[in-house]
Design a protein around this motif. Structure first.
Motif, PDB file in Angstrom:
ATOM      1  N   CYS A 264      -0.406  -6.932   8.384  1.00  0.00           N
ATOM      2  CA  CYS A 264       0.168  -8.284   8.071  1.00  0.00           C
ATOM      3  C   CYS A 264       0.741  -7.760   6.644  1.00  0.00           C
ATOM      4  O   CYS A 264       1.191  -6.237   6.630  1.00  0.00           O
ATOM      5  CB  CYS A 264      -1.431  -8.972   7.033  1.00  0.00           C
ATOM      6  SG  CYS A 264      -1.908  -7.612   5.764  1.00  0.00           S
ATOM      7  N   THR A 265       1.353  -8.484   5.724  1.00  0.00           N
ATOM      8  CA  THR A 265       2.353  -7.752   5.198  1.00  0.00           C
ATOM      9  C   THR A 265       2.585  -9.108   3.545  1.00  0.00           C
ATOM     10  O   THR A 265       2.868 -10.035   3.294  1.00  0.00           O
ATOM     11  CB  THR A 265       4.152  -8.490   5.753  1.00  0.00           C
ATOM     12  OG1 THR A 265       3.982  -9.511   6.471  1.00  0.00           O
ATOM     13  CG2 THR A 265       4.384  -7.839   6.129  1.00  0.00           C
ATOM     14  N   GLY A 268       4.812  -4.901   2.686  1.00  0.00           N
ATOM     15  CA  GLY A 268       5.338  -4.749   3.711  1.00  0.00           C
ATOM     16  C   GLY A 268       4.548  -3.815   4.142  1.00  0.00           C
ATOM     17  O   GLY A 268       4.810  -2.450   5.094  1.00  0.00           O
ATOM     18  N   GLU A 386      -6.597 -10.282   3.014  1.00  0.00           N
ATOM     19  CA  GLU A 386      -4.868 -10.220   3.819  1.00  0.00           C
ATOM     20  C   GLU A 386      -4.372  -9.903   4.444  1.00  0.00           C
ATOM     21  O   GLU A 386      -4.474 -10.203   5.641  1.00  0.00           O
ATOM     22  CB  GLU A 386      -4.459  -9.066   2.896  1.00  0.00           C
ATOM     23  CG  GLU A 386      -4.562  -9.291   1.088  1.00  0.00           C
ATOM     24  CD  GLU A 386      -5.507  -9.898   0.251  1.00  0.00           C
ATOM     25  OE1 GLU A 386      -6.353  -8.887   0.284  1.00  0.00           O
ATOM     26  OE2 GLU A 386      -5.548  -9.436  -0.857  1.00  0.00           O
TER      27      GLU A 386
HETATM   28  C1  PLP Z   1      -6.577  -4.929   1.654  1.00  0.00           C
HETATM   29  C2  PLP Z   1      -4.860  -5.640   1.338  1.00  0.00           C
HETATM   30  N1  PLP Z   1      -3.902  -5.327   2.649  1.00  0.00           N
HETATM   31  C3  PLP Z   1      -2.235  -5.750   2.726  1.00  0.00           C
HETATM   32  C4  PLP Z   1      -1.496  -6.180   1.383  1.00  0.00           C
HETATM   33  C5  PLP Z   1      -0.897  -5.881   1.387  1.00  0.00           C
HETATM   34  O1  PLP Z   1       0.306  -5.331   1.293  1.00  0.00           O
HETATM   35  P1  PLP Z   1       1.845  -4.443   1.661  1.00  0.00           P
HETATM   36  O2  PLP Z   1       2.507  -5.341   2.233  1.00  0.00           O
HETATM   37  O3  PLP Z   1       2.550  -3.652   0.884  1.00  0.00           O
HETATM   38  O4  PLP Z   1       0.243  -3.805   2.750  1.00  0.00           O
HETATM   39  C6  PLP Z   1      -2.459  -5.446   0.164  1.00  0.00           C
HETATM   40  C7  PLP Z   1      -2.190  -5.835  -1.012  1.00  0.00           C
HETATM   41  O5  PLP Z   1      -2.637  -5.647  -2.624  1.00  0.00           O
HETATM   42  C8  PLP Z   1      -4.094  -5.229   0.385  1.00  0.00           C
HETATM   43  O6  PLP Z   1      -4.613  -5.198  -1.007  1.00  0.00           O
END
Ligand code: PLP
Length: 455
Positions: A264-265, A268, A386
């Motif tokens: 997931c992004t 990123g 997320e």
């Molecule tokens: C569990 C989790 N996944 C993904 C993300 C997304 O961030 P990133 O795209 O930098 O991985 C976050 C951001 O807070 C997160 O808490």
């Protein structure tokens, strides 16, 4: 080896000794970072008020391998190597011939992948004699991770938490405070940027872009304070590559190799962490894999944003970087995935998307929670909101394999667990969760306000 193995676990000695820097293998170099005032290329000196020199060097280096200092590997040992799971029960539930694997980053003390970079960022700051750090947090995962790292290295951490999440997620705030951090709802009256926003809208729900402005302002104004960012920057992508580097070793143990890699992004970083080491294998002559970045349909940076120079924050204090952006003034609708609610995307992720090396897709949140619940009922782990975006994509790819009768191997990154996000699950079960679309007019306005940068 038995043929029904569920998890592939490495020894602590197999934690990578080097981070992998994709910059070394890029077929086209990354666009230059520009100074926000002069629009001239920004040099290390321009970043010095914000970061210690060791991190600035990591930001700009094109060396392929960067050694992980022993004190950082020592902390990584608290939860790394993270397990690679084969989701056999999910495969069965789906009736798919596909093989689904996931890397579980939810096993870290703070519950997500974020400590992979919080720990090195805190350590390099400590080495540079810094005792105070400021940062922002959306969902609270990054703030909790930096608070944890600060506690280990004796650094005071101030976190500007986006107002909606500050109000909705008191437990995440309590976690940050448990680790010793100070947590302030953003926009706040503690900074110029915050006061300006509050003067325009006293009930502003906040955004990551606003919280970044506040945290950056604190660091710029006080030489004793540095700033830490939980995503987007090149050095954050670098630190997260421990995920993919471990996965490569674990697939050797499994005698398998992913055809598809999914993350997931938001900014990123967990996507880059799982994907870049595999992309590097390809760029150095290995086989091509499909690599898919998954984002929320309510904040579709890669799929609907413009690839252009933009600011990383609302108050325009950060350097200008070329990235997929919805415009720094764009306010994404509030969803349960606060960590994905950012107007921009990491320049490195944007660049490889622009080069056609990765795919991107966007999902609405209810479809993601459908997948998250299905995953929890099969595998037992409740994903962070997320992370449900990656789960949705993995399930859809497995169902495509079923329809096409193909036994492809799918890897996704489970970036965090959702134990502090049960309010979101309650809203899903009570049928209160809605699929909110962003406002097309507001997006057009925000894009029309992108800074004019000479090509
Ligand atoms: C569990 C989790 N996944 C993904 C993300 C997304 O961030 P990133 O795209 O930098 O991985 C976050 C951001 O807070 C997160 O808490």
């Amino acid at each position: 080896m038995s043929n029904n193995q569920l998890k592939y676990v490495l020894d602590e000695t197999q934690i990578p000794k080097f981070w992998y820097n994709l910059t070394a293998d890029l077929p086209v170099p990354l666009p230059t970072v520009l100074h926000p005032g002069t629009q001239q290329p920004a040099g290390p000196a321009d970043l010095e008020p914000l970061f210690p020199m060791a991190l600035i060097e990591q930001e700009v280096t094109s060396e392929r391998e960067i050694e992980i200092p022993e004190p950082i590997r020592d902390v990584y040992r608290m939860w790394r190597p993270s397990p690679l799971y084969r989701a056999r029960r999910l495969e069965q539930a789906l009736g798919t011939p596909a093989k689904i694997y996931y890397k579980n980053e939810g096993v870290s003390p703070a519950g997500s992948h974020k400590p992979n970079t919080a720990v090195p960022q805190a350590w390099y700051n400590k080495e540079a004699g810094i005792r105070r750090l400021s940062t922002e947090t959306g969902a609270g995962q990054w703030g909790a991770s930096l608070a944890f790292a600060g506690a280990l290295f004796g650094i005071d951490v101030t976190v500007f938490q986006v107002r909606v999440s500050y109000d909705q997620k008191p437990y995440r705030r309590a976690l940050m405070e448990t680790y010793g951090a100070r947590c302030i709802a953003s926009p706040s009256d503690q900074t110029e940027s915050g006061r300006t926003i509050l003067a325009q809208n006293p009930n502003s729900p906040g955004s990551l872009g606003m919280a970044i402005s506040e945290a950056v302002e604190i660091a710029v104004k006080d030489p004793a304070v540095k700033y830490a960012l939980g995503s987007v920057l090149n050095h954050v992508m670098l630190h997260q590559t421990v995920i993919g580097l471990e996965a490569i070793q674990q697939f050797e143990l499994a005698g398998d190799d992913p055809d598809i890699v999914i993350g997931c992004t938001g900014g990123g970083s967990n996507f880059a962490g799982v994907a870049f080491p595999f992309l590097g294998l390809y760029l150095r002559g290995g086989r091509k894999r499909r690599i898919i970045a998954v984002e929320p349909a309510s904040c579709p940076t890669l799929t609907r944003g413009k690839y252009a120079y933009d600011f990383g924050d609302t108050a325009h204090l950060t350097p200008l970087v070329k990235m997929h952006t919805l415009g720094s003034t764009f306010m994404p609708p509030a969803t349960h995935s606060g960590g994905l609610r950012y107007h921009g995307m990491a320049p490195m992720v944007s660049h490889v998307h622009e080069l056609g090396l990765i795919e991107a897709r966007a999902y609405h949140q209810r479809a993601c929670f459908d997948a998250g619940v299905q995953f929890a009922r099969a595998e037992g782990i409740v994903p962070a909101p997320e992370s449900t975006h990656a789960v949705r994509c993995a399930i859809d790819e497995a169902l495509r394999c079923k329809a096409e009768g193909k036994a492809e191997t799918i890897l996704f990154n489970l970036s965090g667990h959702g134990h502090f996000d049960m309010g979101a699950y309650i809203s899903y079960f009570e049928g209160r969760m809605i699929d909110q679309d962003y406002d097309e007019g507001a997006l057009a306005t925000a894009l029309s306000e992108l800074p004019a940068v000479a090509a």
